[in-house]
Structure formats: structure tokens, C-alpha cells
Design a protein around this motif. Structure first.
Motif, PDB file in Angstrom:
ATOM      1  N   ASN A  54       0.816  -1.216   0.000  1.00  0.00           N
ATOM      2  CA  ASN A  54       0.000   0.000   0.000  1.00  0.00           C
ATOM      3  C   ASN A  54       0.861   1.284   0.000  1.00  0.00           C
ATOM      4  N   SER A  55       1.855   1.301  -0.864  1.00  0.00           N
ATOM      5  CA  SER A  55       2.689   2.498  -0.992  1.00  0.00           C
ATOM      6  C   SER A  55       2.686   3.051  -2.413  1.00  0.00           C
ATOM      7  N   LEU A  56       2.041   2.338  -3.323  1.00  0.00           N
ATOM      8  CA  LEU A  56       2.064   2.756  -4.720  1.00  0.00           C
ATOM      9  C   LEU A  56       1.115   3.933  -4.948  1.00  0.00           C
TER      10      LEU A  56
ATOM     11  N   VAL B 117     -11.682  -1.503   4.489  1.00  0.00           N
ATOM     12  CA  VAL B 117     -10.229  -1.617   4.320  1.00  0.00           C
ATOM     13  C   VAL B 117      -9.633  -0.212   4.298  1.00  0.00           C
ATOM     14  N   PRO B 118      -8.358  -0.107   4.612  1.00  0.00           N
ATOM     15  CA  PRO B 118      -7.709   1.219   4.499  1.00  0.00           C
ATOM     16  C   PRO B 118      -7.748   1.696   3.052  1.00  0.00           C
ATOM     17  N   PRO B 119      -7.968   2.991   2.830  1.00  0.00           N
ATOM     18  CA  PRO B 119      -8.025   3.493   1.442  1.00  0.00           C
ATOM     19  C   PRO B 119      -6.678   3.337   0.751  1.00  0.00           C
ATOM     20  N   ARG B 120      -6.763   3.070  -0.528  1.00  0.00           N
ATOM     21  CA  ARG B 120      -5.542   2.935  -1.326  1.00  0.00           C
ATOM     22  C   ARG B 120      -4.960   4.326  -1.641  1.00  0.00           C
ATOM     23  N   LEU B 121      -3.659   4.403  -1.865  1.00  0.00           N
ATOM     24  CA  LEU B 121      -2.976   5.664  -2.146  1.00  0.00           C
ATOM     25  C   LEU B 121      -2.835   5.945  -3.638  1.00  0.00           C
ATOM     26  N   PHE B 122      -3.524   5.183  -4.452  1.00  0.00           N
ATOM     27  CA  PHE B 122      -3.376   5.360  -5.902  1.00  0.00           C
ATOM     28  C   PHE B 122      -3.812   6.772  -6.329  1.00  0.00           C
ATOM     29  N   ARG B 123      -2.953   7.376  -7.170  1.00  0.00           N
ATOM     30  CA  ARG B 123      -3.296   8.650  -7.794  1.00  0.00           C
ATOM     31  C   ARG B 123      -3.457   8.503  -9.309  1.00  0.00           C
ATOM     32  N   HIS B 124      -2.767   7.543  -9.877  1.00  0.00           N
ATOM     33  CA  HIS B 124      -2.888   7.268 -11.313  1.00  0.00           C
ATOM     34  C   HIS B 124      -2.974   5.753 -11.480  1.00  0.00           C
ATOM     35  N   LEU B 125      -4.020   5.323 -12.168  1.00  0.00           N
ATOM     36  CA  LEU B 125      -4.264   3.896 -12.364  1.00  0.00           C
ATOM     37  C   LEU B 125      -4.571   3.671 -13.841  1.00  0.00           C
ATOM     38  N   ASP B 126      -3.787   2.821 -14.481  1.00  0.00           N
ATOM     39  CA  ASP B 126      -3.925   2.553 -15.914  1.00  0.00           C
ATOM     40  C   ASP B 126      -4.329   1.087 -16.091  1.00  0.00           C
ATOM     41  N   LEU B 127      -5.558   0.884 -16.552  1.00  0.00           N
ATOM     42  CA  LEU B 127      -6.074  -0.466 -16.788  1.00  0.00           C
ATOM     43  C   LEU B 127      -6.511  -0.655 -18.228  1.00  0.00           C
ATOM     44  N   HIS B 128      -6.046   0.208 -19.126  1.00  0.00           N
ATOM     45  CA  HIS B 128      -6.592   0.138 -20.477  1.00  0.00           C
ATOM     46  C   HIS B 128      -6.139  -1.136 -21.198  1.00  0.00           C
ATOM     47  N   GLN B 129      -7.056  -1.626 -21.984  1.00  0.00           N
ATOM     48  CA  GLN B 129      -6.872  -2.835 -22.793  1.00  0.00           C
ATOM     49  C   GLN B 129      -6.656  -4.081 -21.925  1.00  0.00           C
ATOM     50  N   CYS B 130      -7.263  -4.089 -20.754  1.00  0.00           N
ATOM     51  CA  CYS B 130      -7.314  -5.317 -19.954  1.00  0.00           C
ATOM     52  C   CYS B 130      -8.662  -5.974 -20.270  1.00  0.00           C
ATOM     53  N   ALA B 131      -8.625  -6.893 -21.178  1.00  0.00           N
ATOM     54  CA  ALA B 131      -9.868  -7.424 -21.752  1.00  0.00           C
ATOM     55  C   ALA B 131     -10.713  -8.184 -20.743  1.00  0.00           C
ATOM     56  N   GLU B 132     -10.126  -8.679 -19.668  1.00  0.00           N
ATOM     57  CA  GLU B 132     -10.867  -9.521 -18.729  1.00  0.00           C
ATOM     58  C   GLU B 132     -11.517  -8.715 -17.612  1.00  0.00           C
ATOM     59  N   ILE B 133     -11.354  -7.413 -17.624  1.00  0.00           N
ATOM     60  CA  ILE B 133     -11.950  -6.583 -16.576  1.00  0.00           C
ATOM     61  C   ILE B 133     -13.412  -6.283 -16.931  1.00  0.00           C
TER      62      ILE B 133
END
Length: 731
Positions: free
Chosen positions: A376-378, A413-429
């Protein structure tokens, strides 16, 4: 006083005078006098009357005449060949007992011999055997006034002379500005040069070559701008010269180093032991060289080895052991790296904040995503084009077996520290996995879910409503997306922060949603909506919102970038509206002021006069602005793009008059072209008008006059016919 006679011409019967007798000249040469005695020796009397010098007879025969008494008013101290002895009788007779002591040891006379006698001094003979003797005694050369620079031979006794030592004249020293400058300042000057300029300066001289390759200048070796121009030998010299000073080493794209790694890789890694930022993206480097750099630089914080086939899971193991301060790791497109190698880094590097692992296999491994949850540092996680599944994404956000809130049915759960999340072209999502982000990423600023074809409105809306800091949203090629998403986006709290929106190839979106976004998002900087159903209304609304950002005297800047190519409902009229808005400056608003007019009326009956006051409005225009603060940059249909680009260039350089002329000419050309394409009566005339409009459009607008064709000025010039589709202004 008798004249001096040498013993060679004396008569035989006369014996020479005794040397011990006072007033006689000794036979032997007297000792050389010095100091005060020498000064007194050369003193003689001279008459102040010039008549004594013209006497024909000796002064001794005539005696002392009372009418021409001698005086001491004129004394000469200059040296001469004649040096009388102060110890002879004539000296005593001349000075009348004033001689303090005899000049010779044998003189028996004493100063008291003439005391009590009232003797007057008499003048000595002025004629000698060889002619008249000098009557004056010059000053000694040691006390004589001399010209500047002449040397002094002595100082009289009793007179204190202070010698003035003049500074020796030094040769004029030439001022060497660069040579006299301290080395520290020279290095500071070189630090303002670019790397290319420093390398060129190294050929000036040996001294400059030494300074140009000083390690202080090469603490940052970034070859981004010249990687294809610098030879490998020079690049190796730069790296080795910097040595321990090198902190940033960016060798992105330096394929010319392929042969140098095997020969000089060990030496370079041995010298560079303080590297903090290390980038080898696109290089052709062997494994031993990579391992040497990683093992000898424990201070590494940012590592970029994307696209290197020589990077394997073994390199990830080395990084995990030797780089505990790692914060950023980019291993995208490394075919020989998978999630098992990244797992070691996640478990060992506690300061890891940025992990870019596009096209890395193994993201379906729940063990790896669980390690990311525990760390949980990303703040940035790029896992595009991976095999990420819904279960793995839930494990990344919720962990394993989280507690569930009974009221909201959400995991606690504790909130995540994500500021930028890239999930593009993940076909199974799907929506099931993406909904796990809702309420758990409050600091999210950028989200990319493009080309995830299974996503619908429900999951996107849940995320939009729970991310108040969202500023970049990419939803390209989501076929199931509707206008409801855009409407909710305009209502959400993140609308005030939204800057970038990408809804290209979302064919269900139209003006219904985009108009709401244009109205509610004042900080928009980029909107990509090509291949959608938006029309000219969206462009007009965007132009209106940009004009609201104000006008000033400064040159305009691009405030909004619109991508609208392949939009079937966008016509040239909408594009023209944008161009006209970019070059539009409103007339200066007139501030109404009041003028008081007093009228006095008197009646015939003699009654008191009546005074009436009228207020007449007057106006003075305030100073007007010259250009808008921001404009719109369009990417539209390729047939119109050249005109749009030229119009934008003119506006950006402040030439609004030329931009307006181009806008009008292009509109005339487009209207004539449309008329020429219409069938029916008058087709030939319309085609002729189309050709004429095309000729005017392609002609040089400054060929005949300074204001363009037809002398159309910047403010409109002569009257023109109303164009079709124009609006009527009621006066």
C-alpha cells in the motif's frame, strides 16, 4: 692676505715656512674633510657690490675703503677648483677669529688669539699667478638643488634629510578576464551551456578540454535530445569523466553503445557509483553490464529498463537486494520479466511508489496482487495490456477476506494511495471488478479504462461519484457507454477539476452529454471526441466558454484542444464558428456618464424664475483589449485541417486581422463549393462562382493592398452581403 706660492718658485735664501706655524700652508696634503668641516671649508667672502669685480688693482694694495665696505650678503656655496685652507693665516685674518678650531693639527693659533683685538677683515688679492681667481664659492654638489631624479652623494652634518622613495614604475599589466577568473566561476559559466556546446568548447585548447570534461559539469548525463548524434567514444568519455559526480544517467535510445558495453562497461560502472536516476530504455546492453551498474549503485531511486530483452527476473532479484531506496521502476515490455520477479521487489523495496509494468505476464497471480495490497505504498500503477482479472483487481483493492460493512455492504479496508491507475486494454476486466475502486481510491486523479469492452455506465458512474480529485479520464472505445455517464460527470464534484476527457469511438455519445460537460467543467484543456455523434452545437458552446476566459493585451494561448475528426454531424459551419471565435475581440463597452444641464425659465407675470435640471447621458469608451486570453485548437477533417492550422498560427502570433481575412475567404470558398455541387438551374453560374472563390482563396491576400482582397479592413471595411445562415441583428 698674501697670495699662495708653491715651493718650486720660492727664492733660495728664503726657507719654506714652518708647517707648524699658524697661517702657513702645510707641505703635506691635509686629510680629506667630511661633513660639516667640508661645508665650512668651502665658505668664502664675496662682495655684494659689482664694482669690486671691475677693479684693476689688487684689493690688498689699496686697503679697505670705508665707502665700499664688504658684506656677507652674498655667499656662494658652489664647488670650484680653488679650495682655500681654513687653517692658514689668511683664513684667520678673513674671519677674524671666527674659525672654531684649526683645520690642521699643527696650527698653534687659538680662537682666543684675536679676542680683544679690534681687527677688521680685509679683502684678499683677487689676482693669482695664472689670472684672476674666482670670487665666489659654489654650493657643494651634495646640498645643491638638483633636478628630479639626480642622485645625492651625501647629507651635511646637522641637517636631517628624509629620503623619499618613489615606487618603481611597473609595466602595464594586461587584463586577462578569463585567465584571472577563479576556476569555480569558470565551471559555473560552463554549467549554463548545453552538452553539445560543452563538447564543442572542448576543442578550443587543452585547458578548456580539461574543464569541459570536469566531473562537476556531468552530474546529469541526459542524452534525450542528442542520443542519435553523439559518437560512442565521446559518450563513454562523458560518463567516465563524470565518474562519482554522475547522479542522473539517461542513455535512452543509445544503440551505438552496443559494442562499448562489453569493452568499457566494467570501467564505467566502477567509476559511476553514485547514480540515482538510471535509464536504459531502448539500449542494447548485455546482462553483465546491467548487473554491474545495479550492484555498484545502492542509491538508485529511479530505474527505467523498459523494452530490454536482456532484463530478466534475475535482474529483478539484484534490484531487490542492492537497491533498497527504489521508488520508481519501469519494466514495461520486458518480455523476460513476469510477476514472480516483481514480487521480490514489492516485498523488499519499502519506498516503491511508481510501478510501470505494461504487458507483463502474471498479473492474474493473486499472490502478487496481495503483496501490492499489503505494501500500500504505490501512487502510480500501470498494468495495461496484462492478464489482470476481476478477482486479482479485488485482491489489489480489498485484500483477502476483508470485513464487510452491514449497512453499506462494502469492505472495510484502508483506502488505497493510488493517484494514477492505468487499466486500459485489460480485456478480462468487467463492471464487477472495476466497482471495487469505488469508495477506496479517494486520491485518484487519473484513470484509464480505454478499450475495456465489457465496462458499462454503472461501474464508471460509481467511480466518478467517489473520486473528487479526478482530473484525467480516458474512456475510449467503450461501446456500451451512454450520455448518462457525461451527465453524471457534469454533476459530480470532480467536474471543477476535470482537465482531460477522452470519449473517442464511443458512438452513443452526443450533444446531450457533451453540452453539459462543456458548461460544467471550466478547467477543461483537452477533449477527444472523434467518431462520436456530437455536432456543431458542442463546438459553439465550447467557443462561448473559451470567450468567457477573458481578453488582454498579451498574445493568446491554446486553452482547449478539441479532436473532432470523423464526426458526421460536425460541418464546416461549426468549424468556422470556432475560427471566428478565436479571432473575435468584442467592442469596448461604453460606460454611460451623466451630464447635468440647468434651464431657467421666467414667466411674463413677473413671478419668480423656475429652474429645471436635465440629465443627459454621455459615453466615453474605456481602453479595449487586443486579443483573447485563450483559444481553441482544432483537429478536424483532413480537408479543412491546413486552413485551421494556418488560422491558429495567425491568431497565436497576434495577427487577428489576417486571421479574420482567412476566415472570411474560407467561408466564401466553402459556400461557393456547396453551391457548385448543387444540381438544377444555374449550375454553370454556381460553378463559375466556385472557381472565382477558389481563385481568391488561393491568391496572395497581400498582393494588391495591405488589407487583403477588396480592401477589407480588420474592422470589417466596406459593407458585404449577408451570408447564408447568418443571424439578424435588431438595432
Amino acid at each position: 692676505m698674501a697670495a699662495q706660492i708653491s715651493d718650486e718658485i720660492m727664492p733660495e735664501g728664503i726657507s719654506p715656512p714652518n708647517s707648524t706655524t699658524c697661517g702657513q700652508i702645510p707641505l703635506e696634503q691635509p686629510p680629506k674633510l667630511k661633513g660639516r668641516q667640508k661645508f665650512l671649508q668651502n665658505l668664502q667672502r664675496m662682495s655684494s657690490s659689482p664694482t669690486l669685480a671691475r677693479r684693476a688693482r689688487s684689493a690688498s694694495t689699496s686697503g679697505l675703503r670705508r665707502e665700499h665696505k664688504a658684506s656677507l650678503s652674498c655667499v656662494s656655496l658652489s664647488s670650484t677648483a680653488y679650495s682655500p685652507c681654513l687653517g692658514n693665516g689668511s683664513s684667520s685674518q678673513l674671519y677674524g677669529g671666527l674659525n672654531p678650531r684649526p683645520a690642521t693639527p699643527g696650527c698653534s693659533g687659538s680662537p682666543g688669539e684675536f679676542q680683544g683685538s679690534n681687527l677688521r677683515p680685509r679683502l684678499v688679492d683677487t689676482d693669482g699667478p695664472s689670472g684672476p681667481l674666482p670670487r665666489t664659492v659654489p654650493l657643494p654638489s651634495d646640498v645643491r638643488p638638483a633636478s628630479r631624479g639626480s642622485p645625492r652623494t651625501g647629507t651635511p652634518v646637522g641637517i636631517r634629510m628624509e629620503e623619499i622613495v618613489l615606487p618603481e614604475s611597473e609595466p602595464v599589466k594586461t587584463f586577462d578576464f578569463w585567465g584571472d577568473m577563479p576556476r569555480e566561476l569558470k565551471m559555473e559559466v560552463f554549467q549554463h551551456l548545453t552538452p553539445q556546446e560543452i563538447v564543442r568548447c572542448s576543442a578550443v585548447s587543452k585547458a578548456w578540454n580539461e574543464m569541459c570534461y570536469d566531473g562537476q559539469l556531468w552530474s546529469k548525463v541526459d542524452t534525450t535530445e542528442y542520443y542519435s548524434k553523439i559518437p560512442s567514444d565521446v559518450l563513454v568519455k562523458l560518463i567516465t569523466s563524470g565518474g562519482p559526480f554522475v547522479r542522473d544517467l539517461n542513455l535512452r535510445g543509445c544503440i551505438q553503445m552496443r559494442d562499448k558495453w562489453s569493452s568499457d562497461g566494467e570501467r564505467m560502472s566502477d567509476l559511476c557509483r553514485n547514480v540515482v536516476n538510471f535509464s536504459l530504455e531502448g539500449c542494447r546492453i548485455d546482462k553483465p553490464s546491467i548487473y554491474s551498474f545495479l550492484l555498484r549503485n545502492p542509491r538508485l531511486e529511479n530505474i527505467n529498463v523498459s523494452g530490454l530483452s536482456s532484463v530478466t527476473n534475475s535482474a529483478m532479484k539484484v534490484i531487490a537486494r542492492s537497491c533498497p531506496q527504489l521508488e520508481t521502476l519501469n519494466v514495461s515490455w520486458c518480455n523476460n520479466v513476469d510477476s514472480s520477479g516483481l514480487l521480490r521487489i514489492v516485498q523488499s523495496c519499502e519506498r516503491l511508489k511508481d510501478l510501470r509494468a505494461s504487458e507483463i505476464r502474471g498479473f492474474g497471480n493473486e499472490k502478487f496482487t496481495l503483496a501490492l495490497f499489503k505494501r500500500n505504498s504505490l501512487e502510480r500503477l500501470i498494468m495495461s495490456r496484462t492478464d489482470l482479472t476481476d478477482q486479482s483487481l479485488k485482491m489489489l483493492i480489498h485484500g483477502k477476506d476483508p470485513n464487510v460493512d452491514l449497512l453499506t455492504n462494502r469492505p472495510v479496508v484502508p483506502p488505497r494511495l493510488f493517484r494514477h491507475l492505468d487499466l486500459h486494454q485489460c480485456a478480462e476486466i468487467t463492471d464487477d471488478g472495476l466497482k471495487s475502486l469505488a469508495h477506496n481510491v479517494p486520491d485518484l486523479e487519473g484513470l484509464q479504462v480505454s478499450q475495456c469492452s465489457e465496462l458499462t455506465d454503472s461501474s464508471i458512474i460509481d467511480i466518478i461519484q467517489t473520486t473528487p480529485k479526478l482530473s484525467h479520464l480516458e474512456m475510449e472505445d467503450l461501446e456500451n457507454l451512454t450520455n448518462s455517464v457525461l451527465v453524471e460527470l457534469a454533476k459530480a464534484s470532480c467536474a471543477q477539476h476535470l482537465e482531460h476527457l477522452n470519449v473517442s469511438y464511443c458512438e452513443s455519445l452526443s450533444d446531450t452529454g457533451m453540452l453539459q460537460v462543456m458548461k460544467s467543467c471550466p478547467n477543461l484543456r483537452s477533449v477527444e471526441m472523434d467518431n462520436t455523434r456530437v455536432s456543431d452545437l458542442t463546438l459553439m458552446e465550447a467557443s462561448f466558454r473559451i470567450r468567457k476566459r477573458g481578453y488582454s493585451d498579451d498574445l493568446p494561448e491554446v486553452g482547449l484542444r478539441l479532436v473532432i475528426f470523423d464526426c458526421a454531424n460536425v460541418t464546416w459551419a461549426g468549424v468556422k464558428e470556432v475560427l471566428s471565435s478565436n479571432a473575435y475581440v468584442p467592442r469596448a463597452s461604453r460606460k454611460p456618464t451623466s451630464t447635468v444641464v440647468t434651464v431657467t425659465q421666467t414667466s411674463d407675470a413677473g413671478s419668480s424664475p423656475m429652474t429645471s435640471t436635465y440629465v443627459t447621458p454621455s459615453s466615453t469608451p474605456p481602453p479595449s483589449s487586443t486579443s483573447p486570453n485563450e483559444i481553441i485548437q482544432l483537429k478536424c477533417f483532413y480537408g479543412w485541417q491546413m486552413t485551421v492550422d494556418e488560422h491558429t498560427k495567425r491568431v497565436l502570433r497576434g495577427d487577428l486581422a489576417a486571421a479574420s481575412r482567412l476566415d472570411r475567404k474560407w467561408a466564401d470558398y466553402m459556400m461557393a463549393t456547396e453551391e457548385a455541387g448543387a444540381a438544377g438551374a444555374g449550375a454553370r453560374r454556381r460553378r463559375r462562382r466556385a472557381r472565382e472563390a477558389e481563385r481568391l482563396y488561393n491568391a496572395d491576400e497581400d498582393e494588391n493592398d495591405a488589407y487583403g482582397i477588396g480592401a477589407i479592413t480588420a474592422l470589417g471595411g466596406r459593407r458585404r452581403r449577408a451570408q447564408s445562415g447568418g443571424s439578424c441583428t435588431v438595432m
